[in-house]
Design a protein around this motif. Structure first.
Motif, PDB file in Angstrom:
ATOM      1  N   PRO A 100       0.895  -1.299   0.067  1.00  0.00           N
ATOM      2  CA  PRO A 100       0.046   0.015  -0.063  1.00  0.00           C
ATOM      3  C   PRO A 100       1.018   1.148  -0.077  1.00  0.00           C
ATOM      4  O   PRO A 100       0.326   2.185  -0.127  1.00  0.00           O
ATOM      5  CB  PRO A 100      -0.737  -0.083   1.326  1.00  0.00           C
ATOM      6  CG  PRO A 100       0.068  -0.885   2.215  1.00  0.00           C
ATOM      7  CD  PRO A 100       0.561  -1.814   1.159  1.00  0.00           C
ATOM      8  N   LEU A 101       2.261   1.158   0.219  1.00  0.00           N
ATOM      9  CA  LEU A 101       2.913   2.301   0.043  1.00  0.00           C
ATOM     10  C   LEU A 101       3.366   2.656  -1.244  1.00  0.00           C
ATOM     11  O   LEU A 101       3.793   3.851  -1.786  1.00  0.00           O
ATOM     12  CB  LEU A 101       4.311   2.165   0.785  1.00  0.00           C
ATOM     13  CG  LEU A 101       4.168   1.858   2.284  1.00  0.00           C
ATOM     14  CD1 LEU A 101       5.615   1.712   3.061  1.00  0.00           C
ATOM     15  CD2 LEU A 101       3.459   3.104   3.236  1.00  0.00           C
ATOM     16  N   PRO A 103       1.585   4.227  -4.287  1.00  0.00           N
ATOM     17  CA  PRO A 103       0.207   4.879  -4.552  1.00  0.00           C
ATOM     18  C   PRO A 103      -0.305   4.221  -5.613  1.00  0.00           C
ATOM     19  O   PRO A 103      -1.616   4.042  -5.833  1.00  0.00           O
ATOM     20  CB  PRO A 103       0.486   6.430  -5.002  1.00  0.00           C
ATOM     21  CG  PRO A 103       2.016   6.436  -4.308  1.00  0.00           C
ATOM     22  CD  PRO A 103       2.516   5.247  -4.080  1.00  0.00           C
ATOM     23  N   SER A 104       0.336   3.617  -6.636  1.00  0.00           N
ATOM     24  CA  SER A 104      -0.336   2.971  -7.855  1.00  0.00           C
ATOM     25  C   SER A 104      -1.392   1.851  -7.331  1.00  0.00           C
ATOM     26  O   SER A 104      -2.449   1.596  -8.196  1.00  0.00           O
ATOM     27  CB  SER A 104       0.487   2.518  -9.077  1.00  0.00           C
ATOM     28  OG  SER A 104       1.541   1.866  -8.348  1.00  0.00           O
ATOM     29  N   ILE A 106      -2.914   1.511  -4.302  1.00  0.00           N
ATOM     30  CA  ILE A 106      -4.301   1.900  -3.928  1.00  0.00           C
ATOM     31  C   ILE A 106      -4.831   2.653  -4.864  1.00  0.00           C
ATOM     32  O   ILE A 106      -6.306   2.370  -4.877  1.00  0.00           O
ATOM     33  CB  ILE A 106      -4.065   3.327  -2.737  1.00  0.00           C
ATOM     34  CG1 ILE A 106      -2.972   2.569  -1.635  1.00  0.00           C
ATOM     35  CG2 ILE A 106      -5.205   3.626  -2.306  1.00  0.00           C
ATOM     36  CD1 ILE A 106      -2.653   3.694  -0.444  1.00  0.00           C
ATOM     37  N   GLN A 107      -4.433   3.261  -5.721  1.00  0.00           N
ATOM     38  CA  GLN A 107      -5.375   3.709  -7.061  1.00  0.00           C
ATOM     39  C   GLN A 107      -5.915   2.633  -7.742  1.00  0.00           C
ATOM     40  O   GLN A 107      -7.156   2.637  -8.086  1.00  0.00           O
ATOM     41  CB  GLN A 107      -4.086   4.550  -7.873  1.00  0.00           C
ATOM     42  CG  GLN A 107      -4.885   5.151  -8.996  1.00  0.00           C
ATOM     43  CD  GLN A 107      -5.795   6.520  -8.602  1.00  0.00           C
ATOM     44  OE1 GLN A 107      -5.205   7.353  -7.802  1.00  0.00           O
ATOM     45  NE2 GLN A 107      -7.027   6.391  -8.877  1.00  0.00           N
ATOM     46  N   CYS A 123      -8.299   7.361  -1.592  1.00  0.00           N
ATOM     47  CA  CYS A 123      -6.704   7.051  -1.878  1.00  0.00           C
ATOM     48  C   CYS A 123      -5.794   7.767  -0.774  1.00  0.00           C
ATOM     49  O   CYS A 123      -4.983   7.183  -0.392  1.00  0.00           O
ATOM     50  CB  CYS A 123      -6.338   7.301  -3.143  1.00  0.00           C
ATOM     51  SG  CYS A 123      -7.231   6.341  -4.334  1.00  0.00           S
ATOM     52  N   GLY A 124      -6.231   9.164  -0.744  1.00  0.00           N
ATOM     53  CA  GLY A 124      -5.418   9.874   0.222  1.00  0.00           C
ATOM     54  C   GLY A 124      -5.318   9.316   1.613  1.00  0.00           C
ATOM     55  O   GLY A 124      -4.401   9.302   2.599  1.00  0.00           O
ATOM     56  N   LYS A 127      -3.538   6.121   2.127  1.00  0.00           N
ATOM     57  CA  LYS A 127      -1.821   6.598   1.645  1.00  0.00           C
ATOM     58  C   LYS A 127      -1.373   7.078   3.054  1.00  0.00           C
ATOM     59  O   LYS A 127      -0.544   6.362   3.564  1.00  0.00           O
ATOM     60  CB  LYS A 127      -1.644   7.531   0.392  1.00  0.00           C
ATOM     61  CG  LYS A 127      -0.188   7.570   0.266  1.00  0.00           C
ATOM     62  CD  LYS A 127      -0.097   8.659  -0.972  1.00  0.00           C
ATOM     63  CE  LYS A 127       1.335   9.172  -1.165  1.00  0.00           C
ATOM     64  NZ  LYS A 127       1.679  10.027  -0.495  1.00  0.00           N
ATOM     65  N   SER A 128      -2.092   7.838   3.411  1.00  0.00           N
ATOM     66  CA  SER A 128      -1.286   8.445   4.870  1.00  0.00           C
ATOM     67  C   SER A 128      -1.332   7.504   6.002  1.00  0.00           C
ATOM     68  O   SER A 128      -0.546   7.464   6.680  1.00  0.00           O
ATOM     69  CB  SER A 128      -1.984   9.871   5.135  1.00  0.00           C
ATOM     70  OG  SER A 128      -3.261   9.620   5.717  1.00  0.00           O
ATOM     71  N   GLU A 131       1.276   4.887   5.388  1.00  0.00           N
ATOM     72  CA  GLU A 131       2.709   5.580   5.606  1.00  0.00           C
ATOM     73  C   GLU A 131       2.831   5.935   7.279  1.00  0.00           C
ATOM     74  O   GLU A 131       3.971   5.646   7.637  1.00  0.00           O
ATOM     75  CB  GLU A 131       2.760   7.076   4.808  1.00  0.00           C
ATOM     76  CG  GLU A 131       3.266   6.841   3.454  1.00  0.00           C
ATOM     77  CD  GLU A 131       2.928   8.105   2.909  1.00  0.00           C
ATOM     78  OE1 GLU A 131       2.533   9.231   3.342  1.00  0.00           O
ATOM     79  OE2 GLU A 131       3.148   7.950   1.500  1.00  0.00           O
TER      80      GLU A 131
END
Ligand SMILES: O=C(O)CCC(=O)C(=O)O
Ligand SMILES: [Fe+2]
Length: 329
Positions: A100-101, A103-104, A106-107, A123-124, A127-128, A131
């Protein structure tokens, strides 16, 4: 204590390598993982709290997606994709995102769930969350490596870490339906970091065979409490020092439970550090391929072994035999 499970505070003082409380936090973390196989990380960071609240909202949204789209979350790896509609565990539904780190990844997951519209907020948020929680995962591992005097091994270990983010929904059981949300199991990961909404249900088996229920230290601290749990790979790596606790989920009450796990795995061979083998601690495990261990676990032999990790790469009677570890496919 959270119930009986140790609580370790993670503030900027404790988590900065060399910071004022780094040394004492490091020892607490190692002791908790040896004794209970888990602990509650109580994080002071405002961004962790905000991110975990958004993660819970994201999960509610994604489980509302129609089933025909959710089932498209598939993976080559066992237990990484959609799981649900299982008659043995009808209240459980889960989905996973590998790496999941990136971004593609998760996208791509978001595109499967919402093919006709992008969902940048979802998605944001994921991602956070991934991370921040992966940083916690690395801090915990660094502490344990250091506590064993193995600081020099940390970098290469962490460079071969891979993550899986798994989102789980447990619905309220219907009348006369089983309330089992997850069968008793140990995690196959190196380390797992779990976070839940305010609905309890996770039970953890202590070394002396008692089931204790996880509860956040207080209702107010729920959003900044994370359960850090050692998996089988950490148990084997530590030559049996770290405990990989069996745990299960049962539902009671009338509110849905959501939980999210960040699982770490290693890409390639996990060596048992020679420093952890001595007269008092004879070698219990051979070096093993972590990804192959996942495949082994999905086989009949892996599923039926009382301890899959011992069946996969254990050394009988503490004596290292000359056979190599041949996985059963
Ligand atoms: O939902 C939970 O709290 C636990 C989930 C779990 O044990 C797992 O996914 O391995
Ligand atoms: Fe688990």
């Amino acid at each position: 204590m959270a119930g009986e499970i140790p609580v370790v505070r993670f503030s900027s003082h404790n988590v900065q390598s060399g910071g004022r409380k780094w040394g004492s936090t490091r020892e607490k973390v190692r002791e908790a993982l040896e004794e209970y196989g888990c602990f509650v990380a109580l994080c002071d960071s405002v961004s962790m709290e905000a991110s975990s609240v958004k993660m819970m909202e994201a999960m509610k949204e994604v489980f509302e997606v129609p089933l025909e789209r959710k089932v498209q979350n598939v993976s080559q790896k066992p237990f990484h994709g959609y799981f649900g509609q299982n008659p043995l565990m009808p209240i459980h539904e889960s989905m996973g995102i590998e790496d999941p780190l990136l971004p593609s990844n998760i996208q791509s997951f978001s595109n499967l769930m919402w093919p006709s519209r992008p969902n940048p907020l979802f998605c944001g948020n994921l991602k956070s969350y991934a991370e921040l929680v992966s940083q916690l995962e690395q801090t915990v591992k660094k502490m344990v490596f250091e506590s064993y005097g193995l600081k020099s091994l940390f970098l290469s270990h962490t460079q071969s870490t891979k993550y899986l983010l798994r989102m789980i929904k447990y619905r309220v059981p219907h009348r006369n339906e089983m309330n089992l949300g997850a069968f008793p199991h140990t995690d196959k990961s190196f380390l797992t970091i779990l976070h839940q909404n305010s609905v309890n249900g996770l039970h953890i088996k202590t070394r002396d065979n008692r089931w204790v229920e996880y509860q956040p230290p207080s209702a107010q601290s729920s959003a900044r409490s994370f359960i850090v749990m050692a998996g089988d790979a950490f148990f084997a790596w530590s030559n049996g020092r770290i405990y990989s606790a069996p745990h299960r989920v049962t539902m009671s009450g009338n509110r849905e439970r959501y939980s999210v796990g960040l699982f770490s795995f290693n890409d390639g061979i996990v060596q048992i550090p020679k420093e952890l083998v001595d007269d008092k601690h004879p070698q219990q495990f051979k070096a093993f391929d972590h990804q192959d261990y996942l495949r082994f676990y999905s086989t009949e032999k892996g599923q039926s072994s009382p301890s899959a990790i011992k069946a996969y790469c254990g050394v009988a009677n503490g004596l290292l035999d000359s056979r190599t570890c041949i996985p059963m496919h």
